[in-house]
Design a protein around this motif. Structure first.
Motif, PDB file in Angstrom:
ATOM      1  N   SER A  58      45.743 115.689  28.445  1.00 51.73           N
ATOM      2  CA  SER A  58      46.957 116.392  28.860  1.00 51.73           C
ATOM      3  C   SER A  58      46.848 116.846  30.311  1.00 51.73           C
ATOM      4  N   PHE A  59      45.673 117.382  30.669  1.00 52.19           N
ATOM      5  CA  PHE A  59      45.461 117.798  32.052  1.00 52.19           C
ATOM      6  C   PHE A  59      45.592 116.610  32.988  1.00 52.19           C
ATOM      7  N   GLY A  60      45.039 115.474  32.600  1.00 47.98           N
ATOM      8  CA  GLY A  60      45.133 114.260  33.406  1.00 47.98           C
ATOM      9  C   GLY A  60      46.572 113.812  33.581  1.00 47.98           C
ATOM     10  N   VAL A  62      49.279 115.734  33.311  1.00 45.72           N
ATOM     11  CA  VAL A  62      49.956 116.738  34.135  1.00 45.72           C
ATOM     12  C   VAL A  62      49.562 116.554  35.602  1.00 45.72           C
ATOM     13  N   LEU A  63      48.271 116.360  35.855  1.00 44.89           N
ATOM     14  CA  LEU A  63      47.793 116.166  37.228  1.00 44.89           C
ATOM     15  C   LEU A  63      48.421 114.918  37.836  1.00 44.89           C
ATOM     16  N   THR A  64      48.498 113.838  37.066  1.00 45.07           N
ATOM     17  CA  THR A  64      49.115 112.603  37.557  1.00 45.07           C
ATOM     18  C   THR A  64      50.584 112.838  37.884  1.00 45.07           C
ATOM     19  N   CYS A  65      51.294 113.534  36.995  1.00 49.12           N
ATOM     20  CA  CYS A  65      52.714 113.826  37.246  1.00 49.12           C
ATOM     21  C   CYS A  65      52.889 114.660  38.507  1.00 49.12           C
ATOM     22  N   VAL A  66      52.024 115.664  38.677  1.00 48.47           N
ATOM     23  CA  VAL A  66      52.099 116.517  39.869  1.00 48.47           C
ATOM     24  C   VAL A  66      51.843 115.684  41.127  1.00 48.47           C
ATOM     25  N   MET A  67      50.839 114.823  41.075  1.00 43.94           N
ATOM     26  CA  MET A  67      50.514 113.993  42.233  1.00 43.94           C
ATOM     27  C   MET A  67      51.662 113.026  42.554  1.00 43.94           C
TER      28      MET A  67
END
Length: 169
Positions: A58-60, A62-67
């Motif tokens: 999930s963190f990955g 979310v991080l991908t979406c943010v990036m």
């Protein structure tokens, strides 16, 4: 715990054979398709999900979406900056062109392309009919004012000018 086989609840066919631990598939085992044929080794690896794995995944995500969002935002800002700069450059070019035209007009404001040709009113009033320009020039009826200063001087010493246009035939 140990080695065992899992069967499909409805069809009764074998779906997995291998190691179990705490009632879950664990370690190396063999998966079977609907026909009972063993699947490729790459597809046989059990998939374990734990809260930690789900959290990391999930963190990955979310991080991908943010990036991706930041990259899109930066792209939009860059495109906006290019558009603004292009508009500013165009406005500057237009202003410079207008200033160039104004400078050219100011340089030529005191220059006449063609002389101002006038006929005194007392001469004009004695004419019985309109005559060709060449004839009026030959007879000395015309005054040629070759520049702006001569024209200003002519009209500032009390002379009155009346303009009319006539097509000579």
């Amino acid at each position: 715990d140990g080695h065992g086989t899992e069967y499909h609840r409805e069809t009764g066919r074998k779906v997995y054979e291998g190691m179990f631990k705490d009632g879950h598939k664990h370690g190396v085992g063999t998966w079977y398709d609907e026909s009972g044929k063993a699947l490729d080794e790459a597809l046989q690896k059990p998939c374990k999900f734990s809260e930690q794995n789900v959290g990391v995944a999930s963190f990955g995500i979310v991080l991908t979406c943010v990036m991706v969002g930041l990259a899109i935002g930066m792209l939009i800002c860059c495109v906006g900056e290019l558009v603004v700069r292009r508009r500013q450059r165009k406005a500057l070019e237009e202003r410079l062109e207008a200033e160039k035209q104004i400078r050219k007009a100011l340089q030529t404001r005191d220059v006449l392309k063609y002389p101002l040709v006038v006929m005194p009113a007392d001469v004009f009033l004695t004419l019985q009919e309109m005559m060709p320009h060449e004839q009026a020039r030959t007879l000395g009826h015309l005054i040629y004012l070759d520049n702006v200063q001569a024209s200003r001087d002519f009209f500032t010493d009390g002379s009155l000018g009346v303009f009319f246009s006539h097509q000579w035939t």
